[in-house]
Scaffold this motif. Structure first.
Motif, mmCIF file in Angstrom:
data_model
loop_
_atom_site.group_PDB
_atom_site.id
_atom_site.type_symbol
_atom_site.label_atom_id
_atom_site.label_comp_id
_atom_site.label_asym_id
_atom_site.label_seq_id
_atom_site.Cartn_x
_atom_site.Cartn_y
_atom_site.Cartn_z
ATOM 1 N N LEU A 65 0.848 -1.186 0.000
ATOM 2 C CA LEU A 65 0.000 0.000 0.000
ATOM 3 C C LEU A 65 0.888 1.241 0.000
ATOM 4 C CD1 LEU A 65 -2.714 -0.943 2.635
ATOM 5 C CD2 LEU A 65 -3.059 -0.623 0.200
ATOM 6 N N PRO A 66 0.477 2.303 -0.729
ATOM 7 C CA PRO A 66 1.260 3.551 -0.699
ATOM 8 C C PRO A 66 1.159 4.171 0.700
ATOM 9 C CG PRO A 66 -0.823 3.870 -1.837
ATOM 10 C CD PRO A 66 -0.726 2.405 -1.551
ATOM 11 N N LEU A 67 2.226 4.846 1.120
ATOM 12 C CA LEU A 67 2.213 5.451 2.456
ATOM 13 C C LEU A 67 1.969 6.951 2.349
ATOM 14 C CD1 LEU A 67 5.224 3.627 4.094
ATOM 15 C CD2 LEU A 67 2.802 3.118 4.291
ATOM 16 N N LEU A 68 1.349 7.531 3.357
ATOM 17 C CA LEU A 68 1.174 8.976 3.403
ATOM 18 C C LEU A 68 2.371 9.564 4.132
ATOM 19 C CD1 LEU A 68 -2.578 9.004 4.444
ATOM 20 C CD2 LEU A 68 -1.601 9.208 2.163
ATOM 21 N N ASN A 69 3.031 10.492 3.474
ATOM 22 C CA ASN A 69 4.251 11.051 4.041
ATOM 23 C C ASN A 69 3.938 12.341 4.784
ATOM 24 O OD1 ASN A 69 6.898 11.158 4.608
ATOM 25 N ND2 ASN A 69 7.567 10.892 2.487
ATOM 26 N N LEU A 70 3.683 12.238 6.075
ATOM 27 C CA LEU A 70 3.293 13.428 6.830
ATOM 28 C C LEU A 70 4.467 14.062 7.553
ATOM 29 C CD1 LEU A 70 -0.054 12.156 8.386
ATOM 30 C CD2 LEU A 70 0.330 13.341 6.244
ATOM 31 N N GLY A 71 5.652 13.449 7.395
ATOM 32 C CA GLY A 71 6.795 13.936 8.170
ATOM 33 C C GLY A 71 7.759 14.753 7.336
ATOM 34 N N GLY A 72 7.322 15.242 6.176
ATOM 35 C CA GLY A 72 8.210 15.968 5.279
ATOM 36 C C GLY A 72 8.814 17.216 5.910
ATOM 37 N N TRP A 73 8.115 17.806 6.880
ATOM 38 C CA TRP A 73 8.581 19.040 7.492
ATOM 39 C C TRP A 73 9.781 18.827 8.401
ATOM 40 C CZ3 TRP A 73 8.292 18.267 12.685
ATOM 41 C CH2 TRP A 73 7.400 17.276 13.119
ATOM 42 N N SER A 74 9.977 17.567 8.853
ATOM 43 C CA SER A 74 11.018 17.345 9.857
ATOM 44 C C SER A 74 12.337 16.988 9.201
ATOM 45 C CB SER A 74 10.585 16.220 10.796
ATOM 46 O OG SER A 74 11.672 15.854 11.605
ATOM 47 N N HIS A 75 13.432 17.519 9.766
ATOM 48 C CA HIS A 75 14.740 17.161 9.234
ATOM 49 C C HIS A 75 15.342 15.977 9.966
ATOM 50 C CE1 HIS A 75 14.555 20.544 6.608
ATOM 51 N NE2 HIS A 75 14.311 21.355 7.641
ATOM 52 N N THR A 76 14.666 15.528 11.006
ATOM 53 C CA THR A 76 15.180 14.376 11.745
ATOM 54 C C THR A 76 14.655 13.103 11.090
ATOM 55 O OG1 THR A 76 14.696 15.759 13.635
ATOM 56 C CG2 THR A 76 15.536 13.538 14.077
ATOM 57 N N PRO A 77 15.536 12.251 10.606
ATOM 58 C CA PRO A 77 15.063 11.059 9.883
ATOM 59 C C PRO A 77 14.137 10.193 10.733
ATOM 60 C CG PRO A 77 17.480 11.151 9.948
ATOM 61 C CD PRO A 77 16.986 12.320 10.712
ATOM 62 N N ALA A 78 14.394 10.092 12.052
ATOM 63 C CA ALA A 78 13.571 9.229 12.896
ATOM 64 C C ALA A 78 12.134 9.729 12.920
ATOM 65 C CB ALA A 78 14.138 9.176 14.315
ATOM 66 N N VAL A 79 11.982 11.062 13.043
ATOM 67 C CA VAL A 79 10.638 11.631 13.090
ATOM 68 C C VAL A 79 9.957 11.443 11.732
ATOM 69 C CG1 VAL A 79 9.312 13.740 13.397
ATOM 70 C CG2 VAL A 79 11.281 13.280 14.862
ATOM 71 N N ALA A 80 10.715 11.744 10.659
ATOM 72 C CA ALA A 80 10.142 11.631 9.320
ATOM 73 C C ALA A 80 9.661 10.215 9.062
ATOM 74 C CB ALA A 80 11.166 12.050 8.278
ATOM 75 N N SER A 81 10.453 9.226 9.457
ATOM 76 C CA SER A 81 10.056 7.856 9.145
ATOM 77 C C SER A 81 8.918 7.404 10.059
ATOM 78 C CB SER A 81 11.246 6.907 9.220
ATOM 79 O OG SER A 81 11.435 6.457 10.526
ATOM 80 N N ALA A 82 8.863 7.950 11.281
ATOM 81 C CA ALA A 82 7.747 7.582 12.153
ATOM 82 C C ALA A 82 6.442 8.140 11.612
ATOM 83 C CB ALA A 82 7.988 8.097 13.569
#
Lengths: 349, 309
Positions: free
Chosen positions: B128-145
């Motif tokens: 399933l395609p994922l919704l990328n809601l973490g684009g604003w964050s520069h921290t990879p952990a936050v972005a991937s969460a």
């Protein structure tokens, strides 16, 4: 126990109906059902050699079937068999390794006792939760299965680990003369005796003793049992303990006769299959003897289905599931069939 | 999901747990909502573990064969409806115990799933395609969460929808009346058997969508151990949530977080008791059951006919 007409015909009719439906399933997949049944018969009961395979599979099933059948008499559905097998096996290997210096018979006795205690307390805990706290023993039993498996993995990869077992972690092996032997000229181990004796003792206990009768009263109607002054809580928990102790011995047998050490194979699914055996046997200890051999034969035949018909090993699970559904559906027939001498005979469940 | 949380220190664990809660809660969410619908009608379906496995296998297989993960989700729901219908039909036969029927359905459902799933063990199906809601964050952990499966939002919407159905609609009233007192419902002219058949069947369909998440989300493989008792824990969770769809949502998030505890600690380099930490959802369920159940069987919110013949 007096066998009445429907006691025999209804379960056998359910088995026949399940086999028919499973046959249609096979045919729909383009496999000849008669060929499948011929293979199963050959692999399970076709020769003395296959009978031996069947009996080896049946011996843990006898004990695991009792783990559900005994508490069912006291009105509780126990399905934590797999967990009790695992902790029983862990208790047995721990006792066996710590008594490795003692004479073989003493060490084996300790192993049996430790397995009974571990398995018994495991199931007694789950039954006590249902009786005193209202937590369904079905749910707690299944959760405890997963906890037992986690405990096993933690122990055999940690404190109990034999450093020389790299790829498949296991405990240190038991000394060779501290294992269960085989019936002469066969590859059937003495663990079968535990199962047979277990079923006979359970039958005597349930059908011929005051304890067994009190258990049935408590399972039939808690209010009546309390009115006549039976200690319902103690009876129910004791039934759970005895059932769990049986499953614990099954774990001990796997450790002391089949593998010679504790490893992941303790979690081989005998506990789950034992639930099916108990329901097929309508929770009767003697019925458990009959159906352990029948289901043991099916389990022994699963490899043959793979080799001869290119069917996955889960085929047997589908057949087991179908059997289970039909045996439950057959309960509905009891009240409706008018057979002379037969009357409604609902299992305490 | 690989998280590099060292850069965040102690917050790394929190981020990993929250991300894990949003990922791991999805199967719990769908199964508990399906079970909630079932139990509101006064029957129990303990066979959800089998439904979940069947849903996982069907979704994976259809996604692999057709290339469309959304078709996989639909097929999973269809498989769940079929298993639900079988359970509903069985438990309506006289003298058939619904708890025992549930145990049989676990065996039957997982047997079918393993049987048809054998050929799918190796490959990887379209996910399933994922919704990328973490684009604003520069921290990879936050972005991937914050890369979240759309099913997460479907589940949230469903829980509010179910709440609305139960409290505001004619159907919901009929289901609740059936579950609380079938005799009275019959007197009101409600076809109790039909309502239960509908509720149990639809509940199976909902639960199976949770299975689709197991195989159509990272790492996107099918294996026989994939459900690991989540179907069963979700059944326990409904009791904890007191048969309320919105509380099911909250409980599902809690369980998803507990499930993420083992892997999160491991990613922080703490792996001494790996197996025991991974068992924390089971322990949590057991603890919650012991704390919230009561022996006299009158729990707030519990449908009156539940557990009675």
């Amino acid at each position: 126990m007096k066998l009445k007409g429907p006691d025999l015909f209804v379960p056998l009719g359910a088995v026949a109906a399940a086999m028919l439906v499973f046959g249609v399933f096979c045919a729909a997949l383009g496999v000849n059902p008669l060929g499948v049944y011929a293979s199963l018969w050959k692999a399970g009961f076709g020769s003395w050699y296959s009978w031996q395979n069947t009996l080896v599979r049946a011996s843990p099933l006898l004990l695991c079937g009792l783990c559900t059948a005994l508490p069912a008499r006291a009105g509780i559905i126990v399905i934590g068999n797999e967990g009790a097998v695992v902790v029983g096996g862990l208790g047995a290997i721990t006792a066996g390794l710590s008594t490795a210096q003692m004479p073989s018979l003493v060490s084996l006795t300790f192993m049996v006792l430790a397995a009974m205690l571990c398995g018994g307390l495991w199931i007694a805990f789950s039954v006590a939760l249902q009786h005193y706290r209202g937590v369904s023993a079905v749910i707690s039993g299944l959760l405890l299965n997963y906890l037992a498996i986690a405990l096993m993995n933690q122990l055999i990869e940690g404190p109990l680990r034999d450093p020389s077992s790299f790829n498949s972690p296991a405990t240190f092996p038991l000394p060779l003369d501290h294992r269960l032997g085989f019936f002469s000229g066969t590859h059937v181990h003495h663990g079968l005796l535990f199962g047979v004796i277990g079923c006979l003792v359970a039958w005597f206990l349930v059908e011929r003793t005051t304890f067994g009768f009190s258990m049935k009263v408590a399972g039939g109607n808690v209010r009546t049992a309390k009115l006549v002054g039976l200690p319902v809580g103690r009876l129910v928990v004791m039934a759970g303990f005895l059932g769990g102790a049986c499953a614990g011995i099954a774990g001990m047998v796997e450790v002391a006769a089949v593998h010679g050490r504790g490893n992941e194979s303790l979690n081989a699914g005998y506990g789950y299959t034992g639930i099916l055996v108990a329901f097929l046997a309508r929770q009767s200890p003697l019925g458990v003897m009959l159906f352990s051999v029948l289901v043991g034969g099916l389990v022994a035949g699963s490899g043959m289905l793979q080799r001869a018909h290119d069917l996955p090993d889960a085929t047997i699970t589908v057949l087991e599931g179908t059997l289970f559904l039909f045996i439950l559906l057959s309960d509905t027939v009891y009240g409706r069939l008018k057979i002379p001498g037969g009357k409604a005979n609902a299992v305490a469940a | 999901m690989q998280l590099p949380p060292e850069s965040l220190g102690g917050w790394g664990l929190v981020v990993a747990l929250c991300g894990g809660a949003m990922r791991g809660s999805i199967p719990y969410m769908f199964v508990s909502l399906g079970e909630c619908l079932t139990e509101k009608s006064g029957k129990i379906n303990l066979g959800m573990e089998g439904v979940l496995l069947m849903g996982a296998m069907t979704a994976f297989g259809v996604s692999d064969l057709t290339g469309s993960p959304w078709l996989g989700v639909l097929a999973a729901a269809a498989a769940g409806l079929l298993l639900g219908a079988l359970h509903a039909w069985m438990t309506q036969q006289p003298a058939v115990n619904d708890v025992a029927a549930g145990i049989a359905m676990i065996l039957f459902g997982s047997g079918l799933a393993f049987f048809f799933g054998k050929r799918f063990v190796a490959p990887m199906a379209p996910q399933l395609p994922l919704l990328n809601l973490g684009g604003w964050s520069h921290t990879p952990a936050v972005a991937s969460a914050l890369r979240i499966s759309p099913l997460f939002f479907v589940g949230i919407a469903l829980s509010f929808l179910l709440h609305w159905v139960f409290t505001r609609t004619r159907w919901g009233l009929q289901i609740r009346a059936t579950g609380d007192d079938p005799q009275a419902a019959r007197a009101l002219g409600i076809d109790v058997n039909r309502v239960r058949f509908f509720a149990i069947t639809a509940g199976g369909g909902l639960a199976a969508i949770g299975g689709a998440h197991l195989t159509l989300y990272f790492p996107g493989i099918w294996s026989e151990g994939i459900s690991g008792g989540q179907g069963l824990m979700a059944v326990a969770l409904v009791i904890f949530a007191r048969w309320s769809p919105r509380r099911c949502l909250a409980a599902a998030l809690l369980f998803g977080g507990a499930q993420a505890l083992g892997p999160s600690l491991q990613s922080l380099g703490i792996n001494g008791y790996y197996h025991l930490f991974n068992a924390s959802p089971y322990l949590l369920t057991l603890a919650v059951m012991i704390a919230t159940c009561s022996p006299n069987r009158s729990l707030t919110g519990m449908p009156g006919a539940l557990g009675k013949k």
